[in-house]
Design a protein around this motif. Structure first.
Motif, PDB file in Angstrom:
ATOM      1  N   PRO A 279     -24.040  48.665  59.469  1.00 56.39           N
ATOM      2  CA  PRO A 279     -23.669  49.622  58.406  1.00 56.39           C
ATOM      3  C   PRO A 279     -24.679  49.673  57.261  1.00 56.39           C
ATOM      4  O   PRO A 279     -24.633  50.616  56.458  1.00 56.39           O
ATOM      5  N   ILE A 280     -25.585  48.701  57.167  1.00 61.95           N
ATOM      6  CA  ILE A 280     -26.564  48.690  56.072  1.00 61.95           C
ATOM      7  C   ILE A 280     -27.903  49.242  56.534  1.00 61.95           C
ATOM      8  O   ILE A 280     -28.500  50.111  55.873  1.00 61.95           O
ATOM      9  N   THR A 281     -28.392  48.782  57.676  1.00 61.85           N
ATOM     10  CA  THR A 281     -29.708  49.216  58.154  1.00 61.85           C
ATOM     11  C   THR A 281     -29.617  50.439  59.054  1.00 61.85           C
ATOM     12  O   THR A 281     -30.616  51.148  59.235  1.00 61.85           O
ATOM     13  N   GLY A 282     -28.439  50.678  59.635  1.00 59.71           N
ATOM     14  CA  GLY A 282     -28.295  51.797  60.549  1.00 59.71           C
ATOM     15  C   GLY A 282     -28.899  51.544  61.905  1.00 59.71           C
ATOM     16  O   GLY A 282     -28.970  52.457  62.739  1.00 59.71           O
ATOM     17  N   GLN A 283     -29.323  50.351  62.189  1.00 59.28           N
ATOM     18  CA  GLN A 283     -29.927  49.990  63.466  1.00 59.28           C
ATOM     19  C   GLN A 283     -28.943  49.173  64.312  1.00 59.28           C
ATOM     20  O   GLN A 283     -27.978  48.595  63.789  1.00 59.28           O
ATOM     21  N   SER A 284     -29.195  49.140  65.623  1.00 56.76           N
ATOM     22  CA  SER A 284     -28.345  48.363  66.522  1.00 56.76           C
ATOM     23  C   SER A 284     -28.540  46.871  66.259  1.00 56.76           C
ATOM     24  O   SER A 284     -29.680  46.399  66.168  1.00 56.76           O
ATOM     25  N   ALA A 285     -27.430  46.174  66.137  1.00 59.84           N
ATOM     26  CA  ALA A 285     -27.494  44.739  65.856  1.00 59.84           C
ATOM     27  C   ALA A 285     -26.249  44.066  66.420  1.00 59.84           C
ATOM     28  O   ALA A 285     -25.196  44.702  66.607  1.00 59.84           O
ATOM     29  N   LEU A 286     -26.397  42.787  66.698  1.00 56.86           N
ATOM     30  CA  LEU A 286     -25.266  42.007  67.224  1.00 56.86           C
ATOM     31  C   LEU A 286     -24.356  41.599  66.082  1.00 56.86           C
ATOM     32  O   LEU A 286     -24.797  40.954  65.121  1.00 56.86           O
ATOM     33  N   HIS A 287     -23.094  41.987  66.161  1.00 57.06           N
ATOM     34  CA  HIS A 287     -22.093  41.511  65.201  1.00 57.06           C
ATOM     35  C   HIS A 287     -21.500  40.231  65.769  1.00 57.06           C
ATOM     36  O   HIS A 287     -20.760  40.261  66.759  1.00 57.06           O
ATOM     37  N   SER A 288     -21.843  39.114  65.169  1.00 56.99           N
ATOM     38  CA  SER A 288     -21.546  37.797  65.748  1.00 56.99           C
ATOM     39  C   SER A 288     -20.154  37.277  65.436  1.00 56.99           C
ATOM     40  O   SER A 288     -19.864  36.109  65.688  1.00 56.99           O
ATOM     41  N   GLY A 289     -19.303  38.111  64.885  1.00 55.09           N
ATOM     42  CA  GLY A 289     -17.967  37.640  64.554  1.00 55.09           C
ATOM     43  C   GLY A 289     -16.932  38.735  64.617  1.00 55.09           C
ATOM     44  O   GLY A 289     -17.102  39.754  65.292  1.00 55.09           O
ATOM     45  N   LEU A 290     -15.846  38.530  63.898  1.00 57.22           N
ATOM     46  CA  LEU A 290     -14.718  39.447  63.861  1.00 57.22           C
ATOM     47  C   LEU A 290     -14.348  39.659  62.404  1.00 57.22           C
ATOM     48  O   LEU A 290     -14.240  38.702  61.631  1.00 57.22           O
ATOM     49  N   ASP A 291     -14.204  40.941  61.998  1.00 55.08           N
ATOM     50  CA  ASP A 291     -13.898  41.256  60.599  1.00 55.08           C
ATOM     51  C   ASP A 291     -12.403  41.477  60.394  1.00 55.08           C
ATOM     52  O   ASP A 291     -11.724  42.059  61.251  1.00 55.08           O
ATOM     53  N   PHE A 292     -11.917  41.023  59.229  1.00 52.52           N
ATOM     54  CA  PHE A 292     -10.528  41.232  58.826  1.00 52.52           C
ATOM     55  C   PHE A 292     -10.536  41.917  57.458  1.00 52.52           C
ATOM     56  O   PHE A 292     -10.598  41.248  56.421  1.00 52.52           O
ATOM     57  N   PRO A 293     -10.480  43.260  57.406  1.00 50.35           N
ATOM     58  CA  PRO A 293     -10.450  43.947  56.115  1.00 50.35           C
ATOM     59  C   PRO A 293      -9.175  43.601  55.351  1.00 50.35           C
ATOM     60  O   PRO A 293      -8.074  43.660  55.889  1.00 50.35           O
ATOM     61  N   ALA A 294      -9.327  43.225  54.087  1.00 51.72           N
ATOM     62  CA  ALA A 294      -8.175  42.852  53.265  1.00 51.72           C
ATOM     63  C   ALA A 294      -8.563  42.943  51.794  1.00 51.72           C
ATOM     64  O   ALA A 294      -9.747  42.984  51.450  1.00 51.72           O
ATOM     65  N   ASP A 295      -7.568  42.980  50.943  1.00 49.03           N
ATOM     66  CA  ASP A 295      -7.829  43.041  49.513  1.00 49.03           C
ATOM     67  C   ASP A 295      -8.460  41.740  49.040  1.00 49.03           C
ATOM     68  O   ASP A 295      -8.191  40.653  49.579  1.00 49.03           O
ATOM     69  N   THR A 296      -9.279  41.853  48.015  1.00 50.81           N
ATOM     70  CA  THR A 296      -9.880  40.661  47.415  1.00 50.81           C
ATOM     71  C   THR A 296      -8.785  39.724  46.918  1.00 50.81           C
ATOM     72  O   THR A 296      -7.838  40.157  46.252  1.00 50.81           O
ATOM     73  N   GLY A 297      -8.932  38.468  47.224  1.00 51.43           N
ATOM     74  CA  GLY A 297      -7.945  37.466  46.823  1.00 51.43           C
ATOM     75  C   GLY A 297      -6.947  37.122  47.895  1.00 51.43           C
ATOM     76  O   GLY A 297      -6.163  36.166  47.734  1.00 51.43           O
ATOM     77  N   THR A 298      -6.934  37.868  49.016  1.00 53.50           N
ATOM     78  CA  THR A 298      -6.024  37.547  50.125  1.00 53.50           C
ATOM     79  C   THR A 298      -6.371  36.160  50.679  1.00 53.50           C
ATOM     80  O   THR A 298      -7.548  35.866  50.897  1.00 53.50           O
ATOM     81  N   PRO A 299      -5.373  35.301  50.916  1.00 55.01           N
ATOM     82  CA  PRO A 299      -5.673  33.940  51.390  1.00 55.01           C
ATOM     83  C   PRO A 299      -6.347  33.930  52.760  1.00 55.01           C
ATOM     84  O   PRO A 299      -6.016  34.722  53.641  1.00 55.01           O
ATOM     85  N   ILE A 300      -7.295  33.020  52.907  1.00 50.15           N
ATOM     86  CA  ILE A 300      -7.946  32.735  54.185  1.00 50.15           C
ATOM     87  C   ILE A 300      -7.526  31.335  54.591  1.00 50.15           C
ATOM     88  O   ILE A 300      -7.634  30.392  53.797  1.00 50.15           O
ATOM     89  N   VAL A 301      -7.038  31.174  55.833  1.00 50.84           N
ATOM     90  CA  VAL A 301      -6.566  29.866  56.297  1.00 50.84           C
ATOM     91  C   VAL A 301      -7.435  29.398  57.454  1.00 50.84           C
ATOM     92  O   VAL A 301      -8.074  30.200  58.146  1.00 50.84           O
ATOM     93  N   ALA A 302      -7.458  28.081  57.663  1.00 54.79           N
ATOM     94  CA  ALA A 302      -8.223  27.502  58.759  1.00 54.79           C
ATOM     95  C   ALA A 302      -7.593  27.887  60.086  1.00 54.79           C
ATOM     96  O   ALA A 302      -6.375  27.787  60.259  1.00 54.79           O
ATOM     97  N   ALA A 303      -8.409  28.323  61.031  1.00 57.78           N
ATOM     98  CA  ALA A 303      -7.911  28.725  62.341  1.00 57.78           C
ATOM     99  C   ALA A 303      -7.526  27.531  63.197  1.00 57.78           C
ATOM    100  O   ALA A 303      -6.842  27.671  64.204  1.00 57.78           O
ATOM    101  N   ALA A 304      -7.982  26.337  62.813  1.00 61.66           N
ATOM    102  CA  ALA A 304      -7.653  25.100  63.527  1.00 61.66           C
ATOM    103  C   ALA A 304      -7.984  23.931  62.604  1.00 61.66           C
ATOM    104  O   ALA A 304      -8.672  24.090  61.586  1.00 61.66           O
TER     105      ALA A 304
END
Length: 323
Positions: free
Chosen positions: A192-217
């Motif tokens: 979305p920044i360079t407009g070029q093909s690139a590997l997205h190495s993770g998974l995004d979770f869109p959420a409001d700023t301040g939403t809690p993030i918890v450990a997956a394990a």
């Protein structure tokens, strides 16, 4: 009361004066002596009659003894029958326990033990019939051995299940942002920044700023700080070269060296680093190689599906430019 005693030999008389209390005591004493004497004679006559075989007393004593013995035998027989029924119920429950133990052991991956080693008590149930004391004693010993064998076997199964629980608790199957749909998935995409093909190495979770993030394990925090591309970031080592990464946070609640558990709050969603909007960028790395986090989250969802009554997938891929 006056008593006059006369002695004809010496032609003398003697008077005794007894009060009412003395008279009563004398009567009670005499009665007690008569009762004790009667009991002694009765006991002696019956004992002698039984020993000597007197024509009338001997058969009477034998009849009384026989009646008493039969009464005691009837009580004992009733008790033995009741114990036999209880043993039948115990055996039925032990068979059910054995079957349940086999199913649990199968889930735990524990092979079925030799029936001789775990004291299996299968077979025909004990019928509610008359049993001797020796038979009951033998059955109790057999059930005791079976119970001990089952206990040892279930202890091994419990240990294996505990090991599996520990291993599963170290797999990142917990959603890091609860109740939030996923955005950009793992794989190749247009940056979305360079407009070029690139590997997205993770998974995004869109959420409001301040939403809690918890450990997956559960694991150990090996990094908690600033990264030029990931912004405020936390990395958790789960052992066996398995690491999870939580990026673009607005605030960190864990620090390096912390021991965190599954579901523990470690940060808040933000828009720091190389990001175009508030979201969590979640990565799973095995030996440093990025893996698709969705596979781990789907595994956790399927494992919890029976408890959630097959509620269906809890995540849906939504579009949106996230990094």
């Amino acid at each position: 009361m006056h008593l006059i005693i006369t002695d004809a030999w010496v032609a003398k008389s003697r008077a005794l004066h007894l009060t009412g209390v003395q008279l009563v005591l004398a009567g009670l004493s005499l009665s007690a002596v008569l009762v004790l004497t009667s009991l002694g004679l009765y006991h002696w006559v019956f004992l002698e009659g039984a020993r000597q075989g007197w024509p009338v007393v001997g058969p009477m004593v034998k009849l009384l003894l026989k009646s008493e013995i039969e009464s005691q035998d009837a009580v004992m027989r009733d008790n033995l029958d009741a114990m036999a029924k209880r043993l039948g119920q115990m055996q039925a429950r032990l068979v059910q326990l054995e079957s349940l133990g086999e199913r649990v052991a199968g889930l735990a991956g524990v092979p079925a033990a030799d029936p001789k080693l775990r004291g299996a008590a299968g077979g025909a149930l004990i019928a509610p019939r008359a049993m001797t004391a020796e038979e009951l004693s033998h059955s109790l010993e057999r059930f005791d051995a079976a119970a001990l064998g089952q206990m040892d076997w279930l202890t091994v199964t419990e240990s294996r299940l505990f090991e599996q629980k520990v291993r599963s608790s170290r797999l990142p199957t917990q959603h890091p942002v609860e109740g939030v749909d996923t955005g950009s998935g793992f794989g190749w995409r247009v940056d979305p920044i360079t407009g070029q093909s690139a590997l997205h190495s993770g998974l995004d979770f869109p959420a409001d700023t301040g939403t809690p993030i918890v450990a997956a394990a559960g694991g150990v925090v090996v990094f908690a700080g600033w990264h030029a591309a990931y912004g405020h970031m936390v990395e958790v080592d789960h052992g066996n070269d398995l690491v999870t990464r939580y990026a673009h946070a607005s605030q960190l609640h864990a620090k390096q060296g912390d021991l965190v558990r599954r579901g523990q709050k470690i940060a808040n969603v933000g828009n720091t680093g190389r990001s175009t909007g508030a979201h969590l960028h979640f990565e799973v790395l095995v030996a440093g190689v990025p893996q698709d986090p969705q596979k781990f989250l789907d595994a956790g969802r399927l494992a919890a599906q029976p408890q959630e009554a097959r509620a269906g997938p809890s995540t849906r891929v939504a579009s949106g430019p996230r990094r």
